[in-house]
Design a protein around this motif. Structure first.
Motif, PDB file in Angstrom:
ATOM      1  N   SER A  20     -50.939  53.035  20.725  1.00 36.28           N
ATOM      2  CA  SER A  20     -50.546  54.234  19.976  1.00 36.28           C
ATOM      3  C   SER A  20     -51.749  55.007  19.423  1.00 36.28           C
ATOM      4  N   SER A  21     -52.967  54.546  19.791  1.00 41.79           N
ATOM      5  CA  SER A  21     -54.141  55.316  19.339  1.00 41.79           C
ATOM      6  C   SER A  21     -55.218  55.305  20.418  1.00 41.79           C
ATOM      7  N   LEU A  22     -56.111  56.291  20.290  1.00 40.43           N
ATOM      8  CA  LEU A  22     -57.199  56.407  21.274  1.00 40.43           C
ATOM      9  C   LEU A  22     -58.124  55.200  21.199  1.00 40.43           C
ATOM     10  N   GLN A  23     -58.298  54.655  20.002  1.00 36.30           N
ATOM     11  CA  GLN A  23     -59.148  53.478  19.833  1.00 36.30           C
ATOM     12  C   GLN A  23     -58.571  52.268  20.574  1.00 36.30           C
ATOM     13  N   GLU A  24     -57.247  52.107  20.465  1.00 37.23           N
ATOM     14  CA  GLU A  24     -56.589  50.990  21.169  1.00 37.23           C
ATOM     15  C   GLU A  24     -56.818  51.113  22.670  1.00 37.23           C
ATOM     16  N   LEU A  25     -56.672  52.350  23.180  1.00 34.09           N
ATOM     17  CA  LEU A  25     -56.868  52.577  24.628  1.00 34.09           C
ATOM     18  C   LEU A  25     -58.276  52.194  25.056  1.00 34.09           C
ATOM     19  N   GLN A  26     -59.219  52.593  24.223  1.00 27.56           N
ATOM     20  CA  GLN A  26     -60.618  52.273  24.536  1.00 27.56           C
ATOM     21  C   GLN A  26     -60.827  50.754  24.566  1.00 27.56           C
ATOM     22  N   ASP A  27     -60.191  50.052  23.630  1.00 29.85           N
ATOM     23  CA  ASP A  27     -60.309  48.589  23.581  1.00 29.85           C
ATOM     24  C   ASP A  27     -59.724  47.973  24.861  1.00 29.85           C
ATOM     25  N   ILE A  28     -58.586  48.529  25.325  1.00 23.62           N
ATOM     26  CA  ILE A  28     -57.958  48.004  26.560  1.00 23.62           C
ATOM     27  C   ILE A  28     -58.871  48.262  27.761  1.00 23.62           C
ATOM     28  N   ARG A  29     -59.463  49.444  27.787  1.00 25.04           N
ATOM     29  CA  ARG A  29     -60.362  49.792  28.898  1.00 25.04           C
ATOM     30  C   ARG A  29     -61.506  48.791  28.978  1.00 25.04           C
ATOM     31  N   VAL A  30     -62.111  48.506  27.829  1.00 18.38           N
ATOM     32  CA  VAL A  30     -63.243  47.561  27.805  1.00 18.38           C
ATOM     33  C   VAL A  30     -62.762  46.160  28.208  1.00 18.38           C
ATOM     34  N   LYS A  63     -57.476  48.398  43.883  1.00 17.83           N
ATOM     35  CA  LYS A  63     -56.215  49.096  43.623  1.00 17.83           C
ATOM     36  C   LYS A  63     -55.733  48.838  42.192  1.00 17.83           C
ATOM     37  N   VAL A  64     -55.857  47.546  41.768  1.00 15.55           N
ATOM     38  CA  VAL A  64     -55.453  47.168  40.408  1.00 15.55           C
ATOM     39  C   VAL A  64     -56.301  47.952  39.395  1.00 15.55           C
ATOM     40  N   ARG A  65     -57.606  47.918  39.647  1.00 18.98           N
ATOM     41  CA  ARG A  65     -58.531  48.630  38.769  1.00 18.98           C
ATOM     42  C   ARG A  65     -58.151  50.125  38.669  1.00 18.98           C
ATOM     43  N   GLU A  66     -57.885  50.731  39.842  1.00 13.90           N
ATOM     44  CA  GLU A  66     -57.531  52.149  39.886  1.00 13.90           C
ATOM     45  C   GLU A  66     -56.224  52.423  39.144  1.00 13.90           C
ATOM     46  N   ALA A  67     -55.256  51.543  39.361  1.00 19.28           N
ATOM     47  CA  ALA A  67     -53.945  51.723  38.722  1.00 19.28           C
ATOM     48  C   ALA A  67     -54.092  51.691  37.204  1.00 19.28           C
ATOM     49  N   ILE A  68     -54.882  50.693  36.720  1.00 14.98           N
ATOM     50  CA  ILE A  68     -55.085  50.599  35.255  1.00 14.98           C
ATOM     51  C   ILE A  68     -55.810  51.835  34.741  1.00 14.98           C
ATOM     52  N   ALA A  69     -56.881  52.247  35.477  1.00 18.28           N
ATOM     53  CA  ALA A  69     -57.660  53.409  35.035  1.00 18.28           C
ATOM     54  C   ALA A  69     -56.792  54.668  35.013  1.00 18.28           C
ATOM     55  N   THR A  70     -55.964  54.837  36.038  1.00 20.46           N
ATOM     56  CA  THR A  70     -55.103  56.027  36.100  1.00 20.46           C
ATOM     57  C   THR A  70     -54.149  56.054  34.907  1.00 20.46           C
ATOM     58  N   GLU A  71     -53.565  54.899  34.619  1.00 20.15           N
ATOM     59  CA  GLU A  71     -52.634  54.843  33.480  1.00 20.15           C
ATOM     60  C   GLU A  71     -53.350  55.104  32.155  1.00 20.15           C
ATOM     61  N   LEU A  72     -54.557  54.498  32.020  1.00 25.54           N
ATOM     62  CA  LEU A  72     -55.339  54.725  30.797  1.00 25.54           C
ATOM     63  C   LEU A  72     -55.613  56.217  30.599  1.00 25.54           C
ATOM     64  N   ASP A  73     -56.020  56.907  31.701  1.00 24.25           N
ATOM     65  CA  ASP A  73     -56.333  58.341  31.604  1.00 24.25           C
ATOM     66  C   ASP A  73     -55.099  59.147  31.219  1.00 24.25           C
ATOM     67  N   ALA A  74     -53.981  58.808  31.858  1.00 21.77           N
ATOM     68  CA  ALA A  74     -52.747  59.556  31.583  1.00 21.77           C
ATOM     69  C   ALA A  74     -52.332  59.380  30.118  1.00 21.77           C
ATOM     70  N   LYS A  75     -52.403  58.097  29.661  1.00 18.63           N
ATOM     71  CA  LYS A  75     -51.997  57.831  28.279  1.00 18.63           C
ATOM     72  C   LYS A  75     -52.943  58.531  27.289  1.00 18.63           C
ATOM     73  N   LYS A  76     -54.253  58.557  27.671  1.00 15.53           N
ATOM     74  CA  LYS A  76     -55.240  59.194  26.794  1.00 15.53           C
ATOM     75  C   LYS A  76     -54.915  60.692  26.637  1.00 15.53           C
ATOM     76  N   ALA A  77     -54.620  61.332  27.775  1.00 14.81           N
ATOM     77  CA  ALA A  77     -54.269  62.758  27.730  1.00 14.81           C
ATOM     78  C   ALA A  77     -53.025  62.961  26.870  1.00 14.81           C
ATOM     79  N   ASN A  78     -52.104  62.032  27.019  1.00 15.94           N
ATOM     80  CA  ASN A  78     -50.857  62.126  26.260  1.00 15.94           C
ATOM     81  C   ASN A  78     -51.084  61.995  24.746  1.00 15.94           C
TER      82      ASN A  78
END
Ligand code: 2U9
Length: 344
Positions: A20-30, A63-78
């Motif tokens: 629910s926050s940009l910080q959380e997303l960043q933590d998931i990305r790392v 593919k897994v990496r790409e799928a996660i990255a795509t979702e992270l980007d979409a959620k970040k924009a959201n």
């Protein structure tokens, strides 16, 4: 390994979904895509796989990496869009609200009066000069024909700083300094406005600090009639063309002969009333022909040069012009008094 990668994908996507926050997303990305993350770990273990399995797992890991990255980007924009929306909502400005009025100041009545006096004398060819408020005994008294022990020094009871330094009791020392500078080499035509100090007890008509404007015109052939002409113009311009002036004999140590100038009372036009205390006249300033000793001390030959001088108190001028009844109004800065004199 396939299962492990799919598990990681499911797990990561669920976390992205919940974030629910940009910080959380960043933590998931790392955590998932970082160098020390589980996918990198899987890729490192590929050495142990068979030749056939290696490209399959490599492909899947990407593919897994790409799928996660795509979702992270979409959620970040959201999340960014939601945050922006929230900010716009919070910082909404109602442009229809009436503006807050701005308090505009204006020049102090005394400043306006002094500037008006300056403009008038500048138009008659006088130069405006200023000088120090802490003066030497010499320029404040000696150079003006007030030697030590002179009784008129008492009239101007002074604030002494040392034996030889004091707060000036009039602006005359500015004129004495100017004449001393020229040493008889050229005419002087000047006025000097400024603050002066005297040891007076403050009341409705006295202030220990007040303002003066003094004038001096020294040249060949300057006469009392020149003084009268200049002061008559001043009186009429300042108080009204219908006002008359009269000069009465007086005494000042620095002028000889000396005069005091009255203007006709605007209420009774010279007949006598309560405003002018029955005399028909109101005193506004003093002046006279510069004393030969004063000319001489400043380096002007009194057989060649002559001059007139005058002095006035702008507080008194303002009080007479606007009917102000207490000199302390100029210094206590009550805006209810001051703003009556602000020009639009
Ligand atoms: C020099 C020579 C002569 C200045 C003068 C007055 C008369 C005078 C008073 C008016 C009201 C002071 O503010 S007040 O209390 N001043 O009456 N002043 S002659 O004479 C000078 C000045 C400089 C060199």
């Amino acid at each position: 390994m396939k299962e492990r990668l799919q598990e990681l994908q499911t797990e990561a996507l669920a976390k992205v979904e919940e974030a629910s926050s940009l910080q959380e997303l960043q933590d998931i990305r790392v955590a998932y895509l970082g160098k020390k993350g589980p996918i990198t770990e899987v890729l490192r273990g590929m050495g142990k796989l068979s030749k056939e399995e290696r490209p399959v797992i490599g492909d899947l890991a990407n593919k897994v990496r790409e799928a996660i990255a795509t979702e992270l980007d979409a959620k970040k924009a959201n999340l960014e869009a939601v945050e922006l929306e929230k900010k716009l909502e919070e910082e909404q400005i109602d442009v229809t609200l009436p503006g807050r009025p701005v308090q505009v100041g204006g020049p102090h009545l005394l400043t306006s009066i002094v500037e008006e006096i300056e403009d008038l004398f500048i138009s008659m060819g006088f130069e405006v000069r200023e000088g120090p408020e802490v003066e030497t005994d010499y320029y404040n008294f000696e150079a003006l024909n007030l030697p030590k022990g002179h009784p008129a020094r008492d009239m101007q009871d002074s604030f002494y700083i040392t034996e030889e330094l004091l707060l000036r009791t009039h602006t005359s020392p500015v004129q004495a300094r100017t004449m001393g500078e020229y040493k008889g080499s050229q005419p002087v035509k000047m006025i000097c406005p400024g603050k002066v100090y005297r040891r007076d007890t403050d009341d409705a008509t006295h202030s220990h600090q007040f303002t003066q404007v003094e004038g001096l015109y020294v040249d060949k052939d300057v006469r009392m009639s020149d003084l009268k002409g200049v002061l008559n113009r001043f009186a009429k311009q300042f108080f009204g063309e219908e006002r008359e002036i009269r000069l009465r004999p007086s005494f000042f140590p620095f002028t000889e002969p000396s005069v005091e100038m009255d203007i006709s009372c605007k209420v009774c036009h010279g007949k006598g009333c309560s405003v002018c205390k029955g005399t028909g006249w109101i005193e506004i300033l003093g002046g006279g022909m510069v004393h030969p000793r004063v000319l001489e001390m400043a380096g002007y030959d009194p057989n060649v040069y002559s001059g007139f001088a005058f002095g006035m108190g702008p507080e008194r001028i303002a009080m007479l012009k606007y009917g102000v009844d207490d000199i302390r109004h100029f210094y206590t800065n009550d805006v209810r008094f001051l703003k009556q004199y602000h020009k639009a």
